[in-house]
Every structure is written in structure tokens, then in C-alpha cells.
Design a protein around this motif. Structure first.
Motif, short mmCIF file in Angstrom:
data_model
loop_
_atom_site.label_atom_id
_atom_site.label_comp_id
_atom_site.label_asym_id
_atom_site.label_seq_id
_atom_site.Cartn_x
_atom_site.Cartn_y
_atom_site.Cartn_z
N ASP A 120 0.41 -1.43 0.05
CA ASP A 120 0.25 -0.27 0.10
C ASP A 120 0.67 1.09 -0.28
OD1 ASP A 120 0.71 0.88 2.38
OD2 ASP A 120 -0.64 -0.89 3.27
N GLY A 121 -0.21 2.64 -0.31
CA GLY A 121 1.13 3.61 -0.45
C GLY A 121 1.82 4.21 0.63
N ALA A 122 0.96 3.82 1.98
CA ALA A 122 2.44 3.49 3.63
C ALA A 122 3.53 3.71 3.26
CB ALA A 122 1.43 3.85 4.35
N SER A 123 3.40 1.97 3.15
CA SER A 123 4.45 0.67 3.21
C SER A 123 5.56 1.91 1.89
CB SER A 123 4.07 0.05 3.21
OG SER A 123 2.79 -0.36 3.63
N TYR A 154 1.14 15.30 2.37
CA TYR A 154 0.71 14.44 2.99
C TYR A 154 1.05 12.36 2.04
CZ TYR A 154 -2.64 10.09 3.65
OH TYR A 154 -3.65 9.38 3.86
N HIS A 155 1.88 11.41 3.52
CA HIS A 155 2.75 10.31 2.33
C HIS A 155 1.92 9.50 3.01
CE1 HIS A 155 5.07 13.17 0.55
NE2 HIS A 155 4.86 14.30 1.46
N GLY A 156 0.42 9.22 3.82
CA GLY A 156 0.44 8.16 4.80
C GLY A 156 -0.14 8.26 5.62
N CYS A 259 9.53 11.25 -4.91
CA CYS A 259 8.69 11.50 -5.62
C CYS A 259 7.59 10.66 -5.42
CB CYS A 259 8.76 11.32 -7.14
SG CYS A 259 10.01 13.41 -7.21
N ASP A 260 6.60 11.24 -4.08
CA ASP A 260 5.77 10.54 -3.95
C ASP A 260 4.63 10.56 -4.84
OD1 ASP A 260 3.28 9.41 -3.22
OD2 ASP A 260 3.63 10.54 -1.01
N GLU A 261 4.92 9.63 -6.08
CA GLU A 261 4.01 9.41 -6.77
C GLU A 261 2.97 8.67 -7.01
OE1 GLU A 261 4.06 10.57 -10.67
OE2 GLU A 261 6.50 12.02 -10.35
N ILE A 262 1.98 8.78 -5.24
CA ILE A 262 1.17 7.72 -5.10
C ILE A 262 -0.18 7.69 -5.71
CG2 ILE A 262 -0.08 6.48 -3.48
CD1 ILE A 262 2.75 6.16 -1.68
N ALA A 263 -0.14 8.89 -5.48
CA ALA A 263 -1.65 9.97 -5.81
C ALA A 263 -1.08 9.95 -7.81
CB ALA A 263 -2.59 10.83 -5.15
N VAL A 264 -0.29 11.27 -7.50
CA VAL A 264 -0.46 11.70 -9.20
C VAL A 264 0.16 10.97 -10.37
CG1 VAL A 264 -0.25 14.09 -7.68
CG2 VAL A 264 1.46 12.71 -8.16
N SER A 288 1.34 3.43 -5.78
CA SER A 288 -0.15 2.92 -5.94
C SER A 288 -0.79 3.60 -6.34
CB SER A 288 0.51 3.10 -4.26
OG SER A 288 -0.43 1.71 -3.66
N LYS A 289 -1.39 3.51 -5.28
CA LYS A 289 -3.21 3.48 -5.67
C LYS A 289 -3.27 3.49 -7.23
CE LYS A 289 -4.66 7.34 -2.71
NZ LYS A 289 -3.41 8.11 -1.68
N GLY A 290 -3.51 4.14 -8.42
CA GLY A 290 -3.45 3.92 -9.91
C GLY A 290 -3.21 2.51 -10.43
C1 LIG Z 1 -2.74 7.93 -0.70
C2 LIG Z 1 -1.59 8.31 -0.89
C3 LIG Z 1 -0.33 7.85 0.18
C4 LIG Z 1 -0.94 6.17 1.65
O1 LIG Z 1 -1.32 4.64 0.29
P1 LIG Z 1 -2.32 3.68 1.49
O2 LIG Z 1 -1.76 3.08 0.22
O3 LIG Z 1 -3.49 5.18 0.81
O4 LIG Z 1 -1.20 4.30 2.28
C5 LIG Z 1 0.39 8.06 0.02
N1 LIG Z 1 0.88 9.58 -0.25
C6 LIG Z 1 -0.07 9.90 -1.12
C7 LIG Z 1 -0.05 11.49 -1.96
C8 LIG Z 1 -1.44 10.05 -1.19
O5 LIG Z 1 -2.40 10.33 -2.24
#
Ligand SMILES: *Cc1c(COP(=O)(O)O)cnc(C)c1O
Length: 449
Positions: A120-123, A154-156, A259-264, A288-290
Motif C-alpha cells: 500500500d501507499g503508506a508502506s 500527505y504521505h500516508g 517523489c511520492d507519485e502514489i496519487a499523481v 501505488s493507488k492507480g
Molecule cells: C494515498 C496516498 C498515500 C498513502 O497510500 P495508502 O495506500 O492509502 O496507504 C501516500 N501518499 C500520497 C500522495 C497519497 O495520496
């Protein structure tokens, strides 16, 4: 009692819902928050057990790219299920993990040549932070133990990820458990001073980053940013110039850029990776996410050879000793591979350019509302702020939207659209129309017309 009602009662008794004050679900009247059992999904639509539908305009928390029950991802998963569902990734490997690593690395031009998997993203954030710290220690620079993040970042929400997250609602209650990281000014273009362009804001805030690094580079391991859009901060958008300057400063001061591209990532901002718009590469990239199309929990941390090589050694303890049970899950990797296939075969990045222009066109009239501020868009994310003093606005808007068959969850007073890329032109128009009606109803509910 309908099937819907029975299920929602059972859910309220047995399921502890995330990011939710459960008591709000039990309330009636103005404070109530609906809970909706979903029977099935199809494309951008979610259906409850009474056949009522909802347009998923936030891609189910920003994860869905190509619609619910996507036939291609479904077929790939069925095939994968008959071959291999999961295998330990320590000492074993499998085709979906290998192919996914190769293809993601290729998408970074080979600069980020190594993929570390999690669920997941937080990990992914935890991994990026630990990896950066451990890199510096392996390189004989054990003083670099601190991380730097942007205001509103925001990074989790795990304890390590919260240390670089600056959203009070998520952080304050756990402050005693969380290691404090320094924050620098956000390049959020909404914070422009008189006459400043977004690029001016980027230059000014990059100067404050420079001052911080000048003073603290010896103890700073990494700067972590969400490229171009700080999503959880209410879709703060900023100029790519900030990333160019941050990259140069990180190089100058020997600090990793994460770079946290989990959302972008995954095409959300108009390019496959958001950092491409600044023509830079990070040292560490979180996805992550998408990436799994919104199907299965999966995250990937990509790194450069330079990072990888600092761990390559005879000593076990100098290796990166981090693991999750479901690391590199084969089904999730296969969903991600099919997601990448759809990007390629359907020319999604190109198509999304036209689609995001159409969205801009459909929602343009909303910006004319006297209470709408800061209309903004970057690729497949569009947002506006609502000038209201009602602290309950977000919940009221959410409830009114559901009545009008749309799923929108404002962040505070920011209303945003982050739909699946398969949304049709008619559905965009429907969404815009229903959003206008929702806005009027929510403001009326708040006693502010
Ligand atoms: C959602 C998100 C996370 C965390 O991901 P989870 O899967 O919800 O733990 C981390 N960073 C960004 C930028 C996010 O949007």
C-alpha cells in the motif's frame, strides 16, 4: 427493510469504516452521513442493492483508472489466478513481478532501474524513508537521519509516514508517537502574494528550501514531495519550476529527492509520471493507488542504481531488510501489467489530453458561481474551493451529491473531480450539471446561498 438497509445495519455493527466518525452514520438530520452498500460496479458507475447508481467521480479514493469491472483487467486476473496467485518474493520470483519491474523502469528511461514491492501507499513511504536513511549510513554518513517535507504534504498514515505528513486532522492525535520532521513552505499556487505568478511562488518557496538545506543539509537524508499536486491538502497545484529547483538543490546538498507519485502518478496529471513535467528524475519514486488499475493493493518503490548499489554487499545487515507478507503479489502485479497494456494500446496519455480539455469545458460554468474560488485543473484532476464558513459543508455537499447520483467527497471546502479515465463525454456533462445543483443545495443547507 430493503436489502440495502439490512446490509448497512450489519456494516455499522461489524465494520469499522476508515477515515470516519462512526457516530455520524448513526445520526439523523443535518449531521447524518449516509452509508451505502454497493452491489456491483460497471465503468464509472457504482450500483447499490436497490439499483440506485452513483457516478464514481473520485475513482474510489483515487485508485481506479479504467472503470469498475474492467473487462481487460478482469480477464488478465482470471488467467493469472489459474497460473499463480502468490508466492514468497524472498528467494523466489515470478513473471508478473519481473515484467512489471522492467516496464516501470523503462518508463523512467532506465534511470530508476530497481523496483522494491509492497502492498500500500503508506508502506511505500516507509520504504522510501528507511531506504534513504540506510543508504546514507551504508555510505558512512550516519548523521543524515532527518527528513524534510512540504507544508500540507500527505504521505500516508502509518507512524513513519505521518512523520512527513502535515495534515493536522490525521497527525495531531498521534503527535506523541510521531518523529517530527521539518516542513518547508508549500509552492501551492493559491498562496501567491500580490502579483505573483505560480512560477514566482515556486521560485520564492524554493528559496526557503535553499535556506533550510543550507543550514541543515548535514543531517537531512531526503526531501519528500508530491509532484505538482498536493492532493490531500485540498488539491494544491503548483508550478513544475519548484521540482526543477528542488532537484538542483538536492543535488547540490547531497539530499535524496523522493517523489511520492502514489496519487499523481499513472497519468493523473497529464504525463505518465508527474515529475516528467519538470524534466527531472527523483532518486526514489513511490507508486501505488492507480498502478493496479484500482483492483488490488500494490505499491512499488523505484530507485536509481546509485541507491541500489549502496546496499549491494557481502554483509547481510547492509542489505535492505524490509518485507511485507504480500510483497510483489502476483495477482496485483498482473493487474498492473494489464493497466500498463491499456495505457499503451489505447494511447491513454494522448486521449486524456482531449478528455481533460472536455472536462474543463463542462465545468467552466461552475467557476462563475460567486462562492467558487480558485478553479484549477492539472490533467485529470480538477478542483475549486467554496467560500463558506460552515464547518459541516463537506458532509452536506457529500450527502447532496449522493442524492444526485454522484460520488464526490470534498476535502474541507475543496470540491474536486478525479474520475476514471474511461468517463465518457456525456458522463462529464452529467457530472458538471449535477455538481452545480449539488453546490446550490449544499450552500442552501449551510444557510449560505
Ligand atoms: C494515498 C496516498 C498515500 C498513502 O497510500 P495508502 O495506500 O492509502 O496507504 C501516500 N501518499 C500520497 C500522495 C497519497 O495520496
Amino acid at each position: 427493510m430493503t436489502c440495502n438497509d439490512a446490509l448497512l445495519q450489519r456494516s455499522l455493527n461489524a465494520v469499522w469504516h476508515p477515515c470516519t466518525q462512526m457516530k455520524h452514520h448513526a445520526e439523523t438530520g443535518a449531521a447524518s452521513l449516509p452509508l451505502i452498500p454497493i452491489a456491483r460496479g460497471n465503468g464509472v458507475w457504482l450500483y447499490d442493492f436497490d439499483g440506485k447508481r452513483y457516478l464514481d467521480a473520485i475513482s474510489s479514493w483515487w485508485v481506479n483508472l479504467f472503470g469498475h469491472a474492467n473487462p481487460r483487467i478482469n480477464a488478465a486476473l482470471r488467467e493469472q489466478m489459474d497460473e499463480l496467485e502468490h508466492v514468497i518474493l524472498a528467494g523466489f520470483t515470478h513473471r508478473p513481478a519481473i515484467e512489471l519491474s522492467e516496464r516501470l523502469s523503462a518508463l523512467t528511461g532506465g534511470v530508476l532501474g530497481h523496483c522494491f514491492f509492497a502492498s500500500d501507499g503508506a508502506s511505500a513511504t516507509e520504504i522510501a524513508l528507511k531506504m534513504s536513511f540506510h543508504f546514507w549510513r551504508n555510505r558512512g554518513n550516519g548523521k543524515k537521519q532527518d527528513f524534510l517535507c512540504l507544508k500540507g504534504g500527505y504521505h500516508g498514515e502509518t507512524a513513519g509516514a505521518l512523520s512527513v505528513t502535515d495534515v493536522p486532522l490525521f497527525k495531531d492525535a498521534y503527535a506523541p508517537l510521531v518523529r517530527v520532521s521539518a516542513t518547508v513552505d508549500s509552492p501551492d499556487a493559491r498562496l501567491a502574494r500580490d502579483g505573483e505568478t505560480p512560477a514566482d511562488v515556486a521560485r520564492r518557496t524554493a528559496d526557503s528550501l535553499r535556506r533550510h538545506l543550507e543550514a541543515h543539509h548535514e543531517t537531512t537524508a531526503a526531501l519528500i514531495v508530491e509532484p505538482l499536486v498536493q492532493c490531500a491538502n485540498g488539491m494544491s497545484m503548483y508550478d513544475p519550476e519548484y521540482l526543477r529547483r528542488a532537484r538542483a538543490l538536492c543535488d547540490q546538498y547531497s539530499v535524496h529527492l523522493i517523489c511520492d507519485e502514489i496519487a499523481v502518478g499513472c497519468g493523473r496529471t497529464g504525463t505518465f509520471f508527474a515529475h516528467e513535467q519538470a524534466a527531472i528524475r527523483p532518486d526514489i519514486l513511490c507508486l501505488s493507488k492507480g498502478i493496479s488499475g484500482g483492483y488490488l493493493p500494490l505499491s512499488i518503490v523505484l530507485t536509481t542504481n546509485a541507491v541500489f548499489e549502496a546496499f549491494y554487499d557481502d554483509a547481510t545487515a547492509r542489505g535492505f531488510l524490509h518485507s511485507h507478507s504480500y510483497t510483489g503479489n502476483a495477482l496485483a502485479c498482473r493487474a498492473a501489467l494489464e493497466t500498463l497494456n491499456i495505457f499503451e494500446s489505447d494511447g491513454i496519455i494522448e486521449k486524456n489530453r482531449a478528455l481533460s480539455a472536455h472536462i474543463a469545458c463542462c465545468i467552466a460554468h461552475i467557476a462563475e458561481h460567486p462562492r467558487v474560488k480558485n478553479p484549477r485543473q492539472r490533467g485529470m484532476i480538477a478542483a475549486f474551493d467554496v467560500a463558506t464558513d460552515d464547518p459541516g459543508f463537506s458532509r452536506k455537499f457529500y450527502r447532496e451529491a449522493l442524492k444526485r447520483e454522484i460520488l464526490l467527497r470534498p476535502i474541507g471546502t475543496t470540491v474536486y473531480f478525479m474520475p476514471p479515465y474511461t468517463i465518457t463525454r456525456d458522463e462529464c456533462e452529467f457530472l458538471a450539471q449535477r455538481t452545480s445543483e449539488t453546490l446550490a443545495a449544499a450552500l442552501e443547507d449551510s444557510g449560505e446561498k
